[in-house]
Design an enzyme around this catalytic site. Structure first.
Site, PDB file in Angstrom:
ATOM      1  N   HIS A 118     -35.090  -4.572 -54.136  1.00 34.95           N
ATOM      2  CA  HIS A 118     -35.301  -3.545 -53.112  1.00 34.95           C
ATOM      3  C   HIS A 118     -33.908  -3.053 -52.686  1.00 34.95           C
ATOM      4  CE1 HIS A 118     -36.450  -2.000 -49.102  1.00 34.95           C
ATOM      5  NE2 HIS A 118     -37.704  -2.086 -49.479  1.00 34.95           N
ATOM      6  N   ASP A 195     -34.663 -12.941 -51.209  1.00 35.47           N
ATOM      7  CA  ASP A 195     -35.376 -11.940 -50.429  1.00 35.47           C
ATOM      8  C   ASP A 195     -36.857 -12.278 -50.542  1.00 35.47           C
ATOM      9  OD1 ASP A 195     -36.873  -9.776 -49.627  1.00 35.47           O
ATOM     10  OD2 ASP A 195     -35.672  -8.277 -50.685  1.00 35.47           O
ATOM     11  N   GLN A 198     -41.734 -10.142 -49.944  1.00 33.61           N
ATOM     12  CA  GLN A 198     -43.045  -9.976 -50.586  1.00 33.61           C
ATOM     13  C   GLN A 198     -43.714 -11.294 -50.938  1.00 33.61           C
ATOM     14  OE1 GLN A 198     -44.816  -7.310 -50.884  1.00 33.61           O
ATOM     15  NE2 GLN A 198     -43.246  -5.877 -50.199  1.00 33.61           N
ATOM     16  N   LYS A 221     -44.832  -7.757 -42.736  1.00 27.50           N
ATOM     17  CA  LYS A 221     -45.518  -7.845 -44.026  1.00 27.50           C
ATOM     18  C   LYS A 221     -46.349  -9.125 -44.123  1.00 27.50           C
ATOM     19  CE  LYS A 221     -42.304  -4.890 -46.463  1.00 27.50           C
ATOM     20  NZ  LYS A 221     -41.213  -4.773 -47.437  1.00 27.50           N
TER      21      LYS A 221
HETATM   22  C1  PLP Z   1     -40.054  -4.449 -47.489  1.00 21.34           C
HETATM   23  C2  PLP Z   1     -39.012  -5.120 -48.288  1.00 21.34           C
HETATM   24  C3  PLP Z   1     -37.708  -5.231 -47.815  1.00 21.34           C
HETATM   25  C4  PLP Z   1     -37.269  -4.612 -46.522  1.00 21.34           C
HETATM   26  O1  PLP Z   1     -37.993  -5.112 -45.455  1.00 21.34           O
HETATM   27  P1  PLP Z   1     -37.893  -4.412 -44.017  1.00 21.34           P
HETATM   28  O2  PLP Z   1     -39.023  -5.018 -43.268  1.00 21.34           O
HETATM   29  O3  PLP Z   1     -38.066  -2.939 -44.238  1.00 21.34           O
HETATM   30  O4  PLP Z   1     -36.566  -4.741 -43.451  1.00 21.34           O
HETATM   31  C5  PLP Z   1     -36.808  -5.913 -48.584  1.00 21.34           C
HETATM   32  N1  PLP Z   1     -37.157  -6.465 -49.748  1.00 21.34           N
HETATM   33  C6  PLP Z   1     -38.403  -6.398 -50.241  1.00 21.34           C
HETATM   34  C7  PLP Z   1     -38.727  -7.052 -51.530  1.00 21.34           C
HETATM   35  C8  PLP Z   1     -39.369  -5.709 -49.524  1.00 21.34           C
HETATM   36  O5  PLP Z   1     -40.613  -5.615 -50.017  1.00 21.34           O
END
Ligand code: PLP
Length: 413
Positions: A118, A195, A198, A221
């Site tokens: 991302h 990260d 997801q 999320k």
């Molecule tokens: C949504 C997402 C982000 C960013 O998250 P925010 O809530 O917009 O800060 C970073 N990495 C991945 C894989 C994402 O799906």
């Protein structure tokens, strides 16, 4: 608990059709228990935490710190002071890139990211590299959407300072072998940031078992409110990092000559946090634990397998991201005879056209590059249509998507 009844937002119609929400990778809906926790905070508890020596402040502080322990247990961190509250994944990664970069990056050093990151896990590292004269190296991936670990092994060298990869790709759905990636990095003494934006809502996450040094995710999320996220960092490494933002709460003593910093985790929590949202995160964790992470994973796998099978029966539909090990994200395009653009001599209907028509039939999907432009460049396409599932979605809703696509495909050809 009747799960669906926790999500009143889904009871609506859109343009006269039942609302089908398949944009969960962008943000999930919030169960009533989370909305109640948020409203309850402002109704009965609102006050500034840590500093106020009064009834409400003490109670709010207590709940805030309980949430920190709930997060610690949820991801199995060793200490609660390894949990830092942020606004979201983006802020968490920026915090690490800025402070780690400041402390450990130098001229000629290298940072490894993957080709399926991302933008939030690319740009903060580019900024950090730019400040220090370091550079980014990129792990490539196959047509199926699988990282090439052999190339990864060859990219690591004595100039590598950190590896930053996602656990699950928000565009391809690939579940990356994070544990193996960490083991390879650690065998070279290189720390790893994961990260987890997801992964956190779809599978059990154990940061000690993964062995990663940082794990970042967003509340919104995983059924929690917007405005809260988490940066987990191993104590030994957090102790070595300078503060990120300066201000209230992150200090021990301030004079105009010199400031000493607060201990972990407060060193990284300058200013008034979004307390209500943090308490909402606690309710979201409780919701996920009540449903059961294994049940969530099982239900979403059933939806994903069924949707994949049904979608592939649509003439000319191609799925991008076909790794064996996948979470509930399906990116696709439809072939067209009268093309708006081409790739490998195949004509595709533009994802915006598909998304707009699906919307008119009540189905919410995401279209575009999903903040992963390098993935689109890799396939030579401008974007995809993305359907992503959560615990409240149903097989009947997948049928509605398939039916809608069968209806609109002829209109676009
Ligand atoms: C949504 C997402 C982000 C960013 O998250 P925010 O809530 O917009 O800060 C970073 N990495 C991945 C894989 C994402 O799906």
């Amino acid at each position: 608990m009747n799960l669906r009844e926790q999500f009143h937002i889904l009871d609506q119609q859109a343009y006269g059709h039942p609302l089908v929400y398949f944009d969960n990778a962008a943000t999930t809906q919030k169960p009533q228990s989370v909305i109640d926790a948020l409203a309850g905070y402002y109704t009965t508890l609102n006050s500034n935490i840590h500093r106020g020596a009064h009834y409400l402040a003490a109670k709010a502080t207590d709940e805030y710190e309980q949430t920190r322990r709930a997060v610690q247990q949820f991801i199995n961190a060793r200490h609660s002071h390894e949990i830092v509250f942020t606004r979201g994944t983006t802020e968490s990664i920026n915090l690490v890139a800025a402070t780690f970069g400041e402390r450990f990056l130098g001229e000629g050093d290298e940072v490894i990211v993957s080709g399926m990151e991302h933008h939030s896990n690319i740009v903060p590292w580019q900024l950090a590299c730019g400040r220090k004269g370091a550079s980014l190296r990129v792990i490539p991936f196959s047509d199926e959407g699988v990282l090439d670990l052999n190339v990864y092994r060859s990219l690591i060298n004595e100039k590598t300072r950190i590896v930053a990869v996602n656990h699950v790709s928000n565009t391809l759905g690939t579940i990356n072998p994070v544990k193996e990636i960490v083991e390879i990095a650690h065998s070279h003494g290189v720390p790893v940031l994961v990260d987890g934006a997801q992964s956190i809502s779809h599978m059990a996450v154990d940061v000690q078992s993964l062995g990663c040094d940082f794990y970042c995710f967003s509340g919104h999320k995983m059924y929690a409110p917007m405005g809260v996220g988490v940066m987990y960092g191993r104590e030994e490494i957090l102790e070595q990092l300078p503060p990120y933002q300066g201000g209230g709460e992150m200090i021990k003593e301030v004079t105009f000559e010199r400031t000493t910093y607060n201990e972990l985790p407060f060193k990284f929590e300058a200013g008034t946090p979004s307390v209500g949202d943090v308490l909402g995160l606690k309710a979201a964790i409780a919701f996920m634990l009540e449903v059961g992470i294994d049940n969530i994973a099982k239900h979403e796998k059933e939806l994903t397998d069924y949707a994949t099978e049904q979608l592939l029966q649509i003439d000319g539909l191609r799925i991008f991201g076909t790794a064996q090990n996948k979470a509930s994200v399906i990116s696709f395009l439809l072939h067209s005879n009268i093309h708006t653009f081409t790739h490998s001599s195949i004509h595709y209907i533009h994802p915006y056209d598909v998304g707009t028509l699906l919307d008119k039939l009540g189905i919410a999907v995401r279209t575009g590059h999903h903040c992963t432009q390098p993935i689109m460049d890799r396939y030579g396409i401008p974007g995809t249509v993305r359907a992503s599932f959560a615990i409240y979605n149903t097989l009947e809703e997948v049928d509605l998507l398939v039916k809608a696509l069968n209806r609109i495909a002829p209109m676009l050809l």
